[in-house]
Design an enzyme around this catalytic site. Structure first.
Site, PDB file in Angstrom:
ATOM      1  N   ASP A   1      -3.598  12.219  -5.493  1.00 56.11           N
ATOM      2  CA  ASP A   1      -3.420  13.426  -4.699  1.00 56.11           C
ATOM      3  C   ASP A   1      -1.959  13.348  -4.290  1.00 56.11           C
ATOM      4  OD1 ASP A   1      -3.105  15.204  -2.523  1.00 56.11           O
ATOM      5  OD2 ASP A   1      -5.280  15.273  -2.322  1.00 56.11           O
ATOM      6  N   HIS A   2      -1.112  14.138  -4.928  1.00 57.41           N
ATOM      7  CA  HIS A   2       0.322  13.866  -4.767  1.00 57.41           C
ATOM      8  C   HIS A   2       0.810  14.087  -3.334  1.00 57.41           C
ATOM      9  CE1 HIS A   2       0.575  18.182  -5.643  1.00 57.41           C
ATOM     10  NE2 HIS A   2       1.700  18.146  -4.975  1.00 57.41           N
TER      11      HIS A   2
ATOM     12  N   HIS B   1      -5.779  18.298  -0.905  1.00 60.75           N
ATOM     13  CA  HIS B   1      -4.563  18.020  -0.131  1.00 60.75           C
ATOM     14  C   HIS B   1      -4.783  18.142   1.378  1.00 60.75           C
ATOM     15  CE1 HIS B   1      -2.975  18.112  -4.072  1.00 60.75           C
ATOM     16  NE2 HIS B   1      -2.814  19.404  -4.162  1.00 60.75           N
TER      17      HIS B   1
END
Ligand code: NAD
Length: 479
Positions: A179-180, A242
């Site tokens: 999950d950047h 996110h």
């Protein structure tokens, strides 16, 4: 000092957008900073029949596009570590060839038999590739780490199926789900800010916090990704992953705990305590929207975008109120929202305190804002008579230039974590189970009803419904 890491990376989908825009620049920066030096090699695989030389040229091109003032000698040295193999994900013989190439690169670059298998391909291939890695015996006696990109499923059932598929080949310990947002500097700093500011930590609970607001606003529309977006929508694309993970970083107990398994246990507890809505309560707690043209009628409405159904009911905006049945946060609403074509790009957390914080000599209704992007940092917003009336002044924390200098791109920092075996900044399956169960109820309710779309103009703050959501609790969005 950067500690040199060693591994053979096998990138599935090496000719794609993600690999070129994010992975190669991140690997290059790690090369420049010494994390990657002599003991690494990258095998790129994709369908096209490229040569090593051609593959290297495409990498040079993307590095030149993505990184300013890059030195061409550095690029030439860097790309010598890259090799290409044309690959059909369903063909067992191709995996045997991959295994042999990886073993020979292992000898050549002395990588300790470490492997990173990076899935930069469409999610429908994840299971097949993982299965073949296992059945064709690619796994080695070094480390074997599987990196999975989002989306991880499109609902609970498909996420579970995907997880079962990859779990046949890799243990949970070996799986790194990206999950950047968890790679972003400011999200990683949240635990440190809490730990190092004891007053802040003492007031971060339901006694002193009125509400918490998480906003991930984008000013762009879907651009050329209409086809993908039609299968997703903002609830799946931003909220399930996110936004949830940002809340996880902010709301867990014990920010001093750094050990990955313990951090994830705390996050798991938090997400498991999410108060799941029912079809009857969805509308009181979540609203959706879709962008129209802008005020002047110049921008495309979502339904006019390429590869989008002209009658599409996909959500490009969502806002909601989430609650957790956990002592620290009982009765504190977490208002969340994300949308496309909003007036600004801004990812931020606003923590609104109540009037009890005066016990600490802090003004009632103080707001602490943590900026995730485009700028990074934190502000305390000190209020005049009433923040709801917009009577506010901002006190900026001292400039923290050194602190945020050299802020690593999210991918760079996540790749270091993968090579180091640090799993704090990745998502675990049990967290995904809870978040998907929560999202599924909302999604199913929305799918069962025709929305009144489009319902907000481009370059605004989204639908009016979003303000009403907070107004019903006598609250107001800070941004
Ligand atoms: P892309 O379409 O640009 O690239 C896909 C790659 O897969 C190409 O290299 C293609 O050759 C390869 N491929 C397709 N079919 C194949 C097959 N049958 N056998 C072998 N290789 C095959 O996609 P992308 O945008 O790079 O996205 C890749 C993954 O990353 C997806 O899971 C996507 O959801 C995820 N992701 C992408 C981004 C992004 O910024 N692009 C961001 C987050 C997540």
């Amino acid at each position: 000092m950067s500690e040199e890491k060693s591994a053979v990376f096998i990138i599935f989908g090496a000719s794609g957008d993600l690999a070129h825009r994010k992975l190669y620049p991140a690997l290059f920066r790690l090369y420049k900073s010494g994390y990657l030096k002599d003991h690494f090699a990258v095998i790129g695989t994709a369908r096209r029949p490229w040569t090593d030389d051609y593959f290297r040229e495409t990498i040079e091109e993307s590095l030149n596009n993505e990184i300013k003032n890059i030195n061409s000698n550095d690029i030439s040295e860097f790309v010598k570590h890259f090799f290409y193999m044309s690959h059909d994900v369903n063909d067992a013989a191709h995996y045997i060839a991959l295994k042999e190439l990886a073993a020979s690169l292992d000898d050549q670059f002395e990588t300790n038999s470490n492997r990173v298998y990076y899935m930069a391909i469409a999610p429908r291939f994840f299971g097949t590739v993982a299965e073949h890695i296992n059945s064709e015996g690619l796994k080695t006696e070094g480390f074997n780490r599987l990196v999975i990109e989002k989306p991880f499923g499109r609902d609970y059932a498909s996420a579970e199926e995907l997880n079962n598929d990859i779990s046949q080949a890799f243990t949970e310990e070996e799986i790194y789900r990206i999950d950047h947002y968890l790679g972003k500097k400011m999200v990683q700093e949240i635990a440190n800010i809490r730990e190092k500011n004891t007053t802040f930590e003492k007031i971060l609970n339901n006694k002193y916090v009125s509400n918490i607001q998480v906003t991930l606003a984008e000013s762009l529309g879907v651009e050329e990704r209409g086809g993908y977006y039609e299968t997703s929508g903002v609830l799946r694309d931003m909220v399930q992953n996110h936004i949830m993970q940002i809340i996880g970083s902010l709301a867990v107990d014990h920010p001093e705990i750094k050990k990955d398994s313990e951090v994830h246990e705390l996050k798991n507890e938090l997400f498991a305590s999410l108060k799941i809505l029912t079809p009857e309560t969805v509308d009181d707690n979540f609203i959706r929207g879709q962008y129209d043209t802008d005020e002047k009628g110049q921008m495309k409405a979502y339904r006019q975008e390429d590869n989008v159904d002209p009658n599409s009911n996909i959500d490009t905006y969502a806002a909601g109120k989430m609650e957790f049945a956990i002592d620290r946060w009982e009765n504190v609403p977490f208002y969340v929202r994300s949308g496309k074509r909003l007036v600004d790009k801004s990812s931020r957390i606003d923590i609104v305190f109540n009037d009890k914080v005066t016990e600490f000599g802090i003004d009632a209704n103080t707001v602490v804002t943590l900026y995730i992007e485009p700028s990074e940092g934190s502000n305390i917003q000190v209020n005049g008579k009433d923040y709801l009336e917009g009577d506010q002044n901002l006190i900026k924390f001292p400039e923290q230039a050194d602190y945020f200098d050299n802020a690593r791109e999210a991918y760079e920092s996540l790749i270091i974590d993968i090579l180091s075996g640090n799993k704090v900044n990745f998502t675990f399956w049990n967290e995904l189970q809870s978040t998907w169960k929560y999202i599924d109820v909302i999604r199913q309710k929305w799918d069962s009803e025709e929305p009144d779309f489009p319902n907000y103009l481009s370059m605004t703050r989204g639908p009016a419904l979003s303000d009403l959501l907070l107004a019903q609790d006598n609250n107001k969005w800070v941004w």
